[in-house]
Enzyme design. Structure first.
Site, PDB file in Angstrom:
ATOM      1  N   CYS A 149     -25.943 -59.085 -11.198  1.00 39.88           N
ATOM      2  CA  CYS A 149     -26.170 -58.315  -9.970  1.00 39.88           C
ATOM      3  C   CYS A 149     -27.085 -59.011  -8.972  1.00 39.88           C
ATOM      4  O   CYS A 149     -27.246 -58.534  -7.853  1.00 39.88           O
ATOM      5  CB  CYS A 149     -26.698 -56.936 -10.309  1.00 39.88           C
ATOM      6  SG  CYS A 149     -28.123 -56.979 -11.350  1.00 39.88           S
TER       7      CYS A 149
ATOM      8  N   HIS B 145     -22.790 -49.700 -14.771  1.00 43.17           N
ATOM      9  CA  HIS B 145     -21.600 -50.265 -14.142  1.00 43.17           C
ATOM     10  C   HIS B 145     -20.661 -50.865 -15.193  1.00 43.17           C
ATOM     11  O   HIS B 145     -21.077 -51.113 -16.330  1.00 43.17           O
ATOM     12  CB  HIS B 145     -22.006 -51.416 -13.202  1.00 43.17           C
ATOM     13  CG  HIS B 145     -22.751 -51.007 -11.974  1.00 43.17           C
ATOM     14  ND1 HIS B 145     -23.986 -51.519 -11.658  1.00 43.17           N
ATOM     15  CD2 HIS B 145     -22.428 -50.155 -10.976  1.00 43.17           C
ATOM     16  CE1 HIS B 145     -24.393 -50.997 -10.502  1.00 43.17           C
ATOM     17  NE2 HIS B 145     -23.472 -50.160 -10.077  1.00 43.17           N
TER      18      HIS B 145
HETATM   19  C1  CIR Z   1     -29.553 -49.391  -9.165  1.00 41.49           C
HETATM   20  O1  CIR Z   1     -29.769 -48.432  -9.907  1.00 41.49           O
HETATM   21  O2  CIR Z   1     -28.711 -49.355  -8.282  1.00 41.49           O
HETATM   22  C2  CIR Z   1     -30.383 -50.645  -9.342  1.00 41.49           C
HETATM   23  N1  CIR Z   1     -31.684 -50.306  -9.816  1.00 41.49           N
HETATM   24  C3  CIR Z   1     -29.721 -51.590 -10.314  1.00 41.49           C
HETATM   25  C4  CIR Z   1     -28.412 -52.111  -9.828  1.00 41.49           C
HETATM   26  C5  CIR Z   1     -27.847 -53.119 -10.756  1.00 41.49           C
HETATM   27  N2  CIR Z   1     -26.644 -53.622 -10.238  1.00 41.49           N
HETATM   28  C6  CIR Z   1     -25.729 -54.247 -10.968  1.00 41.49           C
HETATM   29  O3  CIR Z   1     -25.876 -54.381 -12.162  1.00 41.49           O
HETATM   30  N3  CIR Z   1     -24.644 -54.656 -10.350  1.00 41.49           N
END
Ligand code: CIR
Length: 253
Positions: free
Chosen positions: A247, A159
């Site tokens: 996150c 992201h």
């Molecule tokens: C994913 O791949 O969607 C989750 N394992 C990690 C999401 C992390 N989100 C973020 O950094 N905003």
């Protein structure tokens, strides 16, 4: 009082999406790290609302991706990973009880991890998870709230916020060579030292504290030397699932 919306870590977290995982995820350690994160948020003055984990959604603790706030409006996202789309309903209900809601709809995809607010502007990553239509829909909603949106190409990392954090209304912390930096012209930029790229996923709290991942001592010193108040926190289990400090919460300051 500022509010932090978080979501507990499910036992199914062991199956979280993790493109670069080298070792199995450890739920007990993840829960301890999550608990320590909540303690720091509480200490910074946030009232915590913890939504229950959802075993059907191993990534549900990464709540940031499910919604974006634009002033008093909450925008419920449509996550780019199909397995995560069912995470939004509970978050929408919690946010809808306190503020008006808007929704990102098909064929758009948008992850909150791609949305970075700096002062009055919104920088939005064009990433593997957030598509052009997602950016267009968010831009329309932002314009109604008087907020300017600038798209940013993301070339490395999951992201935008994997590589860029806002330290205050005019200063960014960023990792080099991960995103198109042209849209950030005019903002002060602090670069994480080589070898500490993951420190760019830091999180500024309402009391001015900057949460930064443990094990990045040079970034810690740079932040302290630049007048910020870093606090290091171990979030290794979440990093192993491509996440980080930003996150794990939706902060409503
Ligand atoms: C994913 O791949 O969607 C989750 N394992 C990690 C999401 C992390 N989100 C973020 O950094 N905003």
């Amino acid at each position: 009082m500022p509010l932090a919306l978080v979501r507990e870590v499910p036992a199914s977290f062991v199956a979280a999406l993790a493109p670069t995982r080298r070792r199995p995820l450890d739920v007990e350690v993840a829960r301890r790290q999550h608990g320590a994160y909540l303690e720091v948020l509480r200490g910074a003055g946030y009232q915590i609302t913890a939504l229950p984990a959802d075993e059907a959604h191993p990534d549900c603790c990464f709540i940031e991706d499910t919604a974006v706030t634009l002033g008093r409006l909450a925008v419920v996202t449509r996550p780019g990973a199909p397995s995560r789309r069912g995470e939004v309903a509970v978050v929408a209900a919690a946010l809808g009880a306190r503020m008006p809601l808007a929704r990102i709809s098909e064929p758009a995809t948008l992850d909150g991890g791609d949305v970075l607010q700096v002062g009055g502007r919104l920088f939005v990553g064009r990433s593997r998870r957030s598509n052009e239509e997602g950016i267009r829909q968010l831009a329309r909603l932002a314009a109604r709230e008087g907020i300017e949106l600038l798209p940013v190409g993301v070339s490395r990392g999951l992201h935008l916020k994997s590589s860029v954090a806002a330290l205050d209304e005019e200063t960014l912390l960023l990792a080099s060579d991960c995103v198109d930096e042209a849209p950030f012209g005019g903002l002060r930029q602090l670069r994480v030292p080589a070898g500490e790229q993951r420190a760019a996923n830091s999180l500024r709290l309402v009391d001015g504290t900057v949460l930064t991942p443990a094990g990045c001592p040079r970034t810690f010193e740079m932040l302290a030397g630049s007048g910020f108040r870093p606090v290091a926190l171990d979030v290794s289990q979440f990093e192993a699932a491509a996440g980080g400090l930003s996150c794990l919460s939706l902060l409503l300051d």
